[in-house]
Design a protein around this motif. Sequence first.
Motif, PDB file in Angstrom:
ATOM      1  N   HIS A 124       0.835  -1.205   0.000  1.00  0.00           N
ATOM      2  CA  HIS A 124       0.000   0.000   0.000  1.00  0.00           C
ATOM      3  C   HIS A 124       0.868   1.253   0.000  1.00  0.00           C
ATOM      4  CE1 HIS A 124      -3.989  -1.634   0.239  1.00  0.00           C
ATOM      5  NE2 HIS A 124      -3.709  -2.370   1.298  1.00  0.00           N
ATOM      6  N   CYS A 125       1.960   1.210   0.770  1.00  0.00           N
ATOM      7  CA  CYS A 125       2.823   2.383   0.870  1.00  0.00           C
ATOM      8  C   CYS A 125       3.474   2.699  -0.469  1.00  0.00           C
ATOM      9  CB  CYS A 125       3.896   2.163   1.940  1.00  0.00           C
ATOM     10  SG  CYS A 125       4.954   3.609   2.213  1.00  0.00           S
ATOM     11  N   VAL A 126       3.937   1.654  -1.163  1.00  0.00           N
ATOM     12  CA  VAL A 126       4.573   1.878  -2.467  1.00  0.00           C
ATOM     13  C   VAL A 126       3.591   2.539  -3.421  1.00  0.00           C
ATOM     14  CG1 VAL A 126       5.490   0.730  -4.509  1.00  0.00           C
ATOM     15  CG2 VAL A 126       6.289   0.053  -2.244  1.00  0.00           C
ATOM     16  N   VAL A 167       5.859  16.428   4.192  1.00  0.00           N
ATOM     17  CA  VAL A 167       5.192  15.156   3.911  1.00  0.00           C
ATOM     18  C   VAL A 167       6.173  14.166   3.291  1.00  0.00           C
ATOM     19  CG1 VAL A 167       3.478  14.050   2.421  1.00  0.00           C
ATOM     20  CG2 VAL A 167       2.867  16.102   3.707  1.00  0.00           C
ATOM     21  N   SER A 168       7.019  14.641   2.402  1.00  0.00           N
ATOM     22  CA  SER A 168       7.994  13.765   1.754  1.00  0.00           C
ATOM     23  C   SER A 168       8.923  13.131   2.782  1.00  0.00           C
ATOM     24  CB  SER A 168       8.803  14.563   0.730  1.00  0.00           C
ATOM     25  OG  SER A 168       9.759  13.744   0.097  1.00  0.00           O
ATOM     26  N   ARG A 169       9.371  13.910   3.762  1.00  0.00           N
ATOM     27  CA  ARG A 169      10.247  13.363   4.806  1.00  0.00           C
ATOM     28  C   ARG A 169       9.500  12.349   5.668  1.00  0.00           C
ATOM     29  NH1 ARG A 169      11.985  18.852   4.926  1.00  0.00           N
ATOM     30  NH2 ARG A 169      10.598  19.301   6.692  1.00  0.00           N
ATOM     31  N   ALA A 170       8.234  12.635   5.982  1.00  0.00           N
ATOM     32  CA  ALA A 170       7.447  11.706   6.797  1.00  0.00           C
ATOM     33  C   ALA A 170       7.230  10.386   6.066  1.00  0.00           C
ATOM     34  CB  ALA A 170       6.103  12.340   7.156  1.00  0.00           C
ATOM     35  N   LEU A 171       7.019  10.447   4.758  1.00  0.00           N
ATOM     36  CA  LEU A 171       6.843   9.222   3.977  1.00  0.00           C
ATOM     37  C   LEU A 171       8.120   8.387   3.972  1.00  0.00           C
ATOM     38  CD1 LEU A 171       4.834  10.517   0.883  1.00  0.00           C
ATOM     39  CD2 LEU A 171       3.980   9.088   2.746  1.00  0.00           C
ATOM     40  N   LEU A 174       8.254   6.525   7.268  1.00  0.00           N
ATOM     41  CA  LEU A 174       7.335   5.389   7.288  1.00  0.00           C
ATOM     42  C   LEU A 174       7.864   4.255   6.417  1.00  0.00           C
ATOM     43  CD1 LEU A 174       4.642   4.093   8.073  1.00  0.00           C
ATOM     44  CD2 LEU A 174       3.575   5.300   6.152  1.00  0.00           C
ATOM     45  N   ASP A 175       8.370   4.600   5.257  1.00  0.00           N
ATOM     46  CA  ASP A 175       8.917   3.588   4.364  1.00  0.00           C
ATOM     47  C   ASP A 175      10.116   2.890   5.004  1.00  0.00           C
ATOM     48  OD1 ASP A 175       9.005   2.354   1.626  1.00  0.00           O
ATOM     49  OD2 ASP A 175      10.979   3.286   1.617  1.00  0.00           O
ATOM     50  N   GLY A 176      10.955   3.666   5.704  1.00  0.00           N
ATOM     51  CA  GLY A 176      12.106   3.078   6.375  1.00  0.00           C
ATOM     52  C   GLY A 176      11.689   2.095   7.452  1.00  0.00           C
ATOM     53  N   LEU A 177      10.610   2.409   8.164  1.00  0.00           N
ATOM     54  CA  LEU A 177      10.106   1.513   9.202  1.00  0.00           C
ATOM     55  C   LEU A 177       9.607   0.207   8.588  1.00  0.00           C
ATOM     56  CD1 LEU A 177       9.539   1.335  12.261  1.00  0.00           C
ATOM     57  CD2 LEU A 177       7.266   2.272  11.804  1.00  0.00           C
ATOM     58  N   LEU A 178       8.922   0.308   7.466  1.00  0.00           N
ATOM     59  CA  LEU A 178       8.382  -0.887   6.815  1.00  0.00           C
ATOM     60  C   LEU A 178       9.473  -1.713   6.137  1.00  0.00           C
ATOM     61  CD1 LEU A 178       5.177   0.677   5.242  1.00  0.00           C
ATOM     62  CD2 LEU A 178       5.247  -1.006   7.079  1.00  0.00           C
ATOM     63  N   GLN A 179      10.496  -1.036   5.634  1.00  0.00           N
ATOM     64  CA  GLN A 179      11.572  -1.738   4.936  1.00  0.00           C
ATOM     65  C   GLN A 179      12.578  -2.356   5.901  1.00  0.00           C
ATOM     66  OE1 GLN A 179      11.861  -2.270   1.741  1.00  0.00           O
ATOM     67  NE2 GLN A 179      10.983  -0.588   0.557  1.00  0.00           N
ATOM     68  N   GLY A 180      12.573  -1.891   7.154  1.00  0.00           N
ATOM     69  CA  GLY A 180      13.567  -2.346   8.113  1.00  0.00           C
ATOM     70  C   GLY A 180      13.411  -3.805   8.490  1.00  0.00           C
ATOM     71  N   LYS A 181      14.455  -4.326   9.103  1.00  0.00           N
ATOM     72  CA  LYS A 181      14.450  -5.712   9.555  1.00  0.00           C
ATOM     73  C   LYS A 181      14.108  -5.760  11.042  1.00  0.00           C
ATOM     74  CE  LYS A 181      17.899  -7.107   6.128  1.00  0.00           C
ATOM     75  NZ  LYS A 181      19.242  -7.708   5.912  1.00  0.00           N
TER      76      LYS A 181
END
Length: 223
Positions: A124-126, A167-171, A174-181
């Motif tokens: 969804h994020c992508v 908004v770009s920085r916030a995204l 969020l993306d970093g949190l989802l991509q993280g291990k």
Amino acid sequence: MTTMDAGTGRPRTTSVACRSHGSRYLAYAPDADSPWYRDLLVSPQATLGIDGVPHAAYAVPLEGGERGFVLHLLEVDAARGRAIADQLLVHHDELRKALAEARAELDGEPVRGRPGVRRGLLGHCVTFCNGLRMHHLREDGAFTAIEKAYPGLAPALTRLRQEHETVSRALLDLDGLLQGKGELETAALREEFERVANGLEEHFAYEEANLLPALREAGTPSP
């Protein structure tokens, strides 16, 4: 020039030599495989960076077998202003629906018990992030024409441009949190998601309250 990648939907920025032709620009592609050329064949909207200022443009293929486009810069009159206002609401509604779908992924059982939630949210994020980035890039270009037609909107447009960067920085966060291990905590994910969602809703509401009345009024923009 920034176009929408025909394959991924992501913004694609390319250095393209454009030749000024009155209020238009001519862009020639060296070959049919030029990525930006293929992008414009699929989606003819582009954002041109001219002297460091973004301009919204619409690409029309050249005639006579030449490989390239005539790029028409956006000009805002009363009719165009109303059309922009209507389209703005359509885009906002689409983005709100995408946010609702992402929020639905978070509802229900805790994230720890749902190993697929990260993949679902990432998907969804992508989709959402690509759409939002393109929306904001195109808006930045349109804002240049809107400000020229409606100088009184300059303070609101300045704030909206700044919010686009926030908004770009916030995204990215969020993306970093989802991509993280590692283990993904429901509370942390919900907090980050709501920060993005609430910021966007405030941004949409401010934009609608400050731009729509001016764009929809029957009067003629300033010369």
